[in-house]
Design an enzyme around this catalytic site. Sequence first.
Site, PDB file in Angstrom:
ATOM      1  N   ASP A 326       0.825  -1.202   0.000  1.00  0.00           N
ATOM      2  CA  ASP A 326       0.000   0.000   0.000  1.00  0.00           C
ATOM      3  C   ASP A 326       0.865   1.261   0.000  1.00  0.00           C
ATOM      4  OD1 ASP A 326      -2.486   1.611   0.583  1.00  0.00           O
ATOM      5  OD2 ASP A 326      -1.291   2.056   2.376  1.00  0.00           O
ATOM      6  N   GLU A 380       1.040  -0.649  -5.238  1.00  0.00           N
ATOM      7  CA  GLU A 380       0.034   0.383  -5.449  1.00  0.00           C
ATOM      8  C   GLU A 380       0.804   1.691  -5.629  1.00  0.00           C
ATOM      9  OE1 GLU A 380      -3.606   2.694  -3.227  1.00  0.00           O
ATOM     10  OE2 GLU A 380      -1.608   2.487  -2.409  1.00  0.00           O
TER      11      GLU A 380
END
Length: 670
Positions: A326, A380
């Site tokens: 993330d 990401e």
Amino acid sequence: MIKHLKIVDSDPMLHDYQNVILKRLQKTSLKEKELTKSNLSTFANGHHYYRLHRNIDHWIIREWAPNATKMYLIGEFSNWKENENFQFEKIDNGNFELKLPINSLKQADLYKLLLHWPGGQGERIPVWCTRVVQDPNTLIYSAQVWQNEKPFEWKSDTKRVKYTSPLIYEAHIGMATEKEGVGSYKEFRELVLPRIYKAGYNTIQLMAIQEHPYYGSFGYHVSSLFAASSRFGTPEELKQLIDAAHALGIMVIMDIVHSHAVKNELEGIGKFDGSPYQFFHADKRREHVAWDSLCYDYGKNEVLHLLLSNIKYWLEEYHFDGYRFDGVTSMLYYDHGLSRDFTSYEMYFDGGQDEDAICYLSLANKLIHEYHPNAISVAEEMSGYPGLAAPLTDGGLDFDFRLAMGIPDYWIKLIKETPDENWNVGNIFYELSNKRAEEKTISYAESHDQALVGDQTLIFRLIEKAMYDSMDKSSQNLLVDRGIALHKLIRLLTLSCSGNGYLNFMGNEFGHPEWIDFPRAGNNWSYQHARRQWSLVDNPKLRFEHLNEFDRDMIALQNKEEFINEAYIHCAQADQNNQVLAVLRKDLLFVFNLNPNESFTFYGIPTKAGKYQLILNSDDSTYGGFDRVDSKLLYYSKPEAPMSKNHRLYLYLPSRTALVFKYIPSKSIF
């Protein structure tokens, strides 16, 4: 040291920045040598040294707290007060150690640490603890003794696989059930895992696994890096879920959060030993300007030890098959990428990059592949950082895949701003297939991000309030017909042009109508929108079933034909006047008529000479279509002119329809 970089060969625009890339590679190499005596896997064993361990005749617990002067173990066994019998010994390098007789602690005991530091003291959750629970009445978090005498028995290790083209089902354990409450690992295994298997997805991405104090953070404000969230169940129940997925031939990757951490001091590690800089930056870089969280100092070896050990821990202890990292963009840049538009290559190499974070990500990926060669890592990342998903030896950061984050944004912009009749098919193909040559990407039309409160799911953007009163099969509604047709086309377009992987958020395969909104003060702590309404797709009277059947057959097509494994994506036709797009992938021909009004008879698509069989038709009544195309016909190409070597496949193309044809060699027919 590498002197020639393959990523420069694939992108000559990087030539002027080759020295910067080389310096970053050299920094990673030197840091690895500094940290390790043998390999990264041996270095990343902090979880075997720190935390609470049960040996044959005693307990031992260690923590690193260089600013602390004293440390005590407190709990029910000490009346939650400091006691000399439970005082740690300060050993070397800021480490504290405590050994206790085996009868001092028992399974499920609650405990914390009480630390003293210059000018103060405070209770803390151990940094390395693997089990944290919340008291339902006081809402206070405590660590919990969780050491089963018998190790978990993994039954499906021999069935673990690696997919070169992951079809990812993004899921959240807590909101995976239909009840208005928090779902469990056990419920997910029993109720949701069979649905994923039937849907054909080969990889599950689990969100919000690392413990986080605020449920509504979606798991992105982590407090305990090594603890599987107890709000969903026990560690054994999570392991049972992963083992069951492996038995079905499904990989399980974890959404890991190393980009920032929760600011909470009692639950988190923000001021674990009383100092603000133990794991995080001490200056203005300490707090993330957009996320109300803390930023790790990747330049500290102790932080690298913590995070790399965390990488190994989840692979080793829970048998995860990799990670979705993330917030990588936030890690890469001092400004977290917030003040850059990334319109020039200079923005990737102008000195505004966190070289320590780049080094950490490179080491993390090397560790993943070193410890578990079949594991995958997905980034990401939205800035387009060159080489992100290229091997270290080529000048990259060694991620296996990059999320194609621009694609869902593109679909939203197109739906919001451009009438259907003006959709540019050539631009659609470019946006969906454009990627860096050295990278593999995971494409998706929507993820959890597109469904959060304040936003809308793809199906809701297309159908709007008609979702609530016109989704039964007996209803006639042109807006619903349009939405159903475009939902199928958008998803198949995205998959057919994807760069080696595809992702779907749970429920979106059947057009889940509701947004995601976790319980909070603003909604009176309601779970109404923090769940998945499976009863909608299970109801044979509703059109959600149609979308589900199409998604299942779309995914089955990839599983059978493996067309996105082939790197080459050829645009065979981009007819903007008629809004017809044809994409050739392997031996499959995807034909899309995006025209909202016109159907075309005897429409010619350039193809190689031969026979073709229709294998997927979005207009099939099974998928909520109108059966305007005979799916049983065999199609033969015809020369464009007498004696011409150029052939075309002449087709009937109904409006808002996608057709997929497979080239059939002659010997397979007769």
